[in-house]
Design a protein around this motif. Structure first.
Motif, PDB file in Angstrom:
ATOM      1  N   ARG A  16     -23.933 -29.996  -7.537  1.00 47.90           N
ATOM      2  CA  ARG A  16     -24.122 -31.279  -6.849  1.00 47.90           C
ATOM      3  C   ARG A  16     -24.145 -31.081  -5.339  1.00 47.90           C
ATOM      4  N   SER A  17     -23.343 -30.130  -4.838  1.00 47.55           N
ATOM      5  CA  SER A  17     -23.338 -29.840  -3.402  1.00 47.55           C
ATOM      6  C   SER A  17     -24.690 -29.304  -2.957  1.00 47.55           C
ATOM      7  N   LEU A  18     -25.280 -28.412  -3.767  1.00 46.08           N
ATOM      8  CA  LEU A  18     -26.603 -27.886  -3.444  1.00 46.08           C
ATOM      9  C   LEU A  18     -27.661 -28.975  -3.505  1.00 46.08           C
ATOM     10  N   GLN A  19     -27.549 -29.828  -4.514  1.00 40.06           N
ATOM     11  CA  GLN A  19     -28.515 -30.914  -4.652  1.00 40.06           C
ATOM     12  C   GLN A  19     -28.455 -31.872  -3.472  1.00 40.06           C
ATOM     13  N   SER A  20     -27.246 -32.075  -2.924  1.00 42.07           N
ATOM     14  CA  SER A  20     -27.092 -33.037  -1.826  1.00 42.07           C
ATOM     15  C   SER A  20     -27.791 -32.588  -0.548  1.00 42.07           C
ATOM     16  N   THR A  21     -28.094 -31.295  -0.434  1.00 46.91           N
ATOM     17  CA  THR A  21     -28.776 -30.799   0.776  1.00 46.91           C
ATOM     18  C   THR A  21     -30.299 -30.911   0.666  1.00 46.91           C
ATOM     19  N   LYS A  22     -30.798 -31.263  -0.506  1.00 43.85           N
ATOM     20  CA  LYS A  22     -32.245 -31.275  -0.696  1.00 43.85           C
ATOM     21  C   LYS A  22     -32.962 -32.239   0.228  1.00 43.85           C
ATOM     22  N   GLU A  23     -32.385 -33.427   0.426  1.00 45.32           N
ATOM     23  CA  GLU A  23     -33.041 -34.424   1.268  1.00 45.32           C
ATOM     24  C   GLU A  23     -33.172 -33.935   2.707  1.00 45.32           C
ATOM     25  N   LEU A  24     -32.134 -33.231   3.195  1.00 43.02           N
ATOM     26  CA  LEU A  24     -32.202 -32.686   4.547  1.00 43.02           C
ATOM     27  C   LEU A  24     -33.280 -31.614   4.634  1.00 43.02           C
ATOM     28  N   ILE A  25     -33.324 -30.718   3.640  1.00 46.93           N
ATOM     29  CA  ILE A  25     -34.331 -29.654   3.632  1.00 46.93           C
ATOM     30  C   ILE A  25     -35.737 -30.252   3.566  1.00 46.93           C
ATOM     31  N   LYS A  26     -35.896 -31.299   2.775  1.00 44.28           N
ATOM     32  CA  LYS A  26     -37.211 -31.936   2.664  1.00 44.28           C
ATOM     33  C   LYS A  26     -37.675 -32.509   4.003  1.00 44.28           C
ATOM     34  N   LYS A  27     -36.731 -32.993   4.809  1.00 41.23           N
ATOM     35  CA  LYS A  27     -37.093 -33.581   6.097  1.00 41.23           C
ATOM     36  C   LYS A  27     -37.585 -32.532   7.088  1.00 41.23           C
ATOM     37  N   GLY A  28     -37.094 -31.288   6.960  1.00 41.46           N
ATOM     38  CA  GLY A  28     -37.464 -30.264   7.937  1.00 41.46           C
ATOM     39  C   GLY A  28     -38.409 -29.203   7.426  1.00 41.46           C
ATOM     40  N   ALA A  29     -38.626 -29.132   6.104  1.00 42.62           N
ATOM     41  CA  ALA A  29     -39.482 -28.086   5.530  1.00 42.62           C
ATOM     42  C   ALA A  29     -40.957 -28.490   5.611  1.00 42.62           C
ATOM     43  N   ARG A  30     -41.805 -27.524   5.940  1.00 44.65           N
ATOM     44  CA  ARG A  30     -43.247 -27.750   6.022  1.00 44.65           C
ATOM     45  C   ARG A  30     -43.987 -26.577   5.383  1.00 44.65           C
ATOM     46  N   LYS A  31     -45.201 -26.842   4.922  1.00 40.03           N
ATOM     47  CA  LYS A  31     -46.054 -25.790   4.403  1.00 40.03           C
ATOM     48  C   LYS A  31     -46.939 -25.258   5.528  1.00 40.03           C
ATOM     49  N   ARG A  32     -46.893 -23.948   5.740  1.00 37.77           N
ATOM     50  CA  ARG A  32     -47.798 -23.304   6.698  1.00 37.77           C
ATOM     51  C   ARG A  32     -49.039 -22.864   5.938  1.00 37.77           C
ATOM     52  N   ILE A  33     -50.207 -23.310   6.403  1.00 37.28           N
ATOM     53  CA  ILE A  33     -51.447 -23.078   5.669  1.00 37.28           C
ATOM     54  C   ILE A  33     -51.990 -21.684   5.948  1.00 37.28           C
ATOM     55  N   GLY A  34     -52.201 -20.937   4.854  1.00 38.68           N
ATOM     56  CA  GLY A  34     -52.878 -19.648   4.925  1.00 38.68           C
ATOM     57  C   GLY A  34     -54.252 -19.805   4.305  1.00 38.68           C
ATOM     58  N   SER A  35     -54.334 -19.505   3.006  1.00 42.89           N
ATOM     59  CA  SER A  35     -55.597 -19.732   2.291  1.00 42.89           C
ATOM     60  C   SER A  35     -55.729 -21.176   1.855  1.00 42.89           C
TER      61      SER A  35
END
Length: 307
Positions: A16-35
């Protein structure tokens, strides 16, 4: 753990502790485009926009699983402007065309948008979390720089940060985390114990604050953050530092009640806080740098070395 992973039916505290960090990670994570082959056009955060990194245009039927690679020209690998203009709004077009493309075949990868080189750091994660909390409509504004400047021991400063961040292990906090405990205050046995009750509104804590010159300053709808802001606005820094000593001693007394069944009187708690605060001030004076007035008047001059 993937961002889209669902937890088990009865998850553990660690899960549950790991799950609670998902929203924060989603706010800062981005996909860097290669192909572009590993990034979905609709759903993945790949646009260079801090507020909303996802496509806002409505997805056309049949394109739900399309990847960013389908927006590139088959001739030279650049953006296919005709397709982009047909599918997306002006806002999405502008953001897509601002993304540079590599002519080399490389995979898409995740990056952290709040760091220059795209690598996550605890500092940037904390800053993002703080900004998210401060911008929520009902969140009081806490002057964190003032907290870090207080002349108190590091362990007490960390304790204040934990309380203001709602990380204190109170009975109510344990119950929120689905730990089966009695959430009643272990001292007054009348009301649920959250951070504000344990440190301010509990009758035992109130009697300590009333002995001090600081007072409790609260109402029924108050939170600890509201109380802290009130204290820091009404009182000078010395009073606030004394207040942190009282908070620390109140929490130590609470833990002594929980683990050893011992409870100090309100006067004893306040006396301990005063003694602790006096020791802090004495330690600061002993370790403060002493300025030598004779050395201060001397000026350093550059002297040519002997030939």
């Amino acid at each position: 753990m993937r961002l889209g992973t669902r937890g088990p039916h009865n998850p553990s505290y660690v899960w549950r502790s790991l799950q609670s960090t998902k929203e924060l990670i989603k706010k800062g994570a981005r996909k860097r485009i290669g192909s572009g082959c590993q990034t979905k056009i609709w759903g993945d955060p790949w646009l260079p926009d801090q507020v909303n990194p996802c496509i806002e245009s409505v997805c056309s039927q049949g394109l739900e699983s399309s990847t960013v690679s389908s927006l590139r020209s088959a001739v030279d690998g650049s953006w296919d402007i005709d397709i982009i203009q047909d599918l997306f709004s002006e806002r999405d077009q502008r953001l897509i065309l601002s993304i540079p493309l590599s002519r080399q075949e490389c995979d898409d990868n995740w990056m952290w948008a709040n760091e220059r080189f795209g690598v996550y750091s605890v500092k940037s994660g904390y800053n993002l979390q703080t900004n998210v909390s401060d911008t929520s409509p009902n969140s009081p504004s806490i002057n964190w720089k003032f907290v870090w400047r207080l002349g108190i021991p590091a362990k007490v400063r960390n304790f204040i940060w934990r309380v203001l961040s709602s990380c204190l292990p109170t009975m109510q906090a344990f119950l929120t985390l689905r730990v089966e405990v009695n959430n009643c205050c272990p001292i007054c046995h009348n009301l649920p114990e959250d951070d504000f009750h344990a440190l301010v509104s509990c009758p035992w804590a109130r009697s300590v604050w009333n002995i001090s010159s600081i007072g409790s300053y609260f109402n029924s709808s108050c939170t600890f953050a509201d109380w802290w802001i009130n204290i820091t606005h009404r009182r000078n820094q010395n009073d606030v530092e004394l207040a942190t000593a009282i908070l620390w001693c109140l929490w130590q007394n609470r833990n002594d009640v929980v683990w050893n069944g011992k409870c100090k009187s309100a006067t004893a708690i306040f006396d301990s806080a005063q003694t602790l605060y006096s020791q802090w001030k004495m330690t600061r004076k002993l370790h403060s740098p002493q300025i030598n007035t004779e050395q201060q008047t001397m000026q350093e001059r550059w002297i040519k070395p002997p030939e």
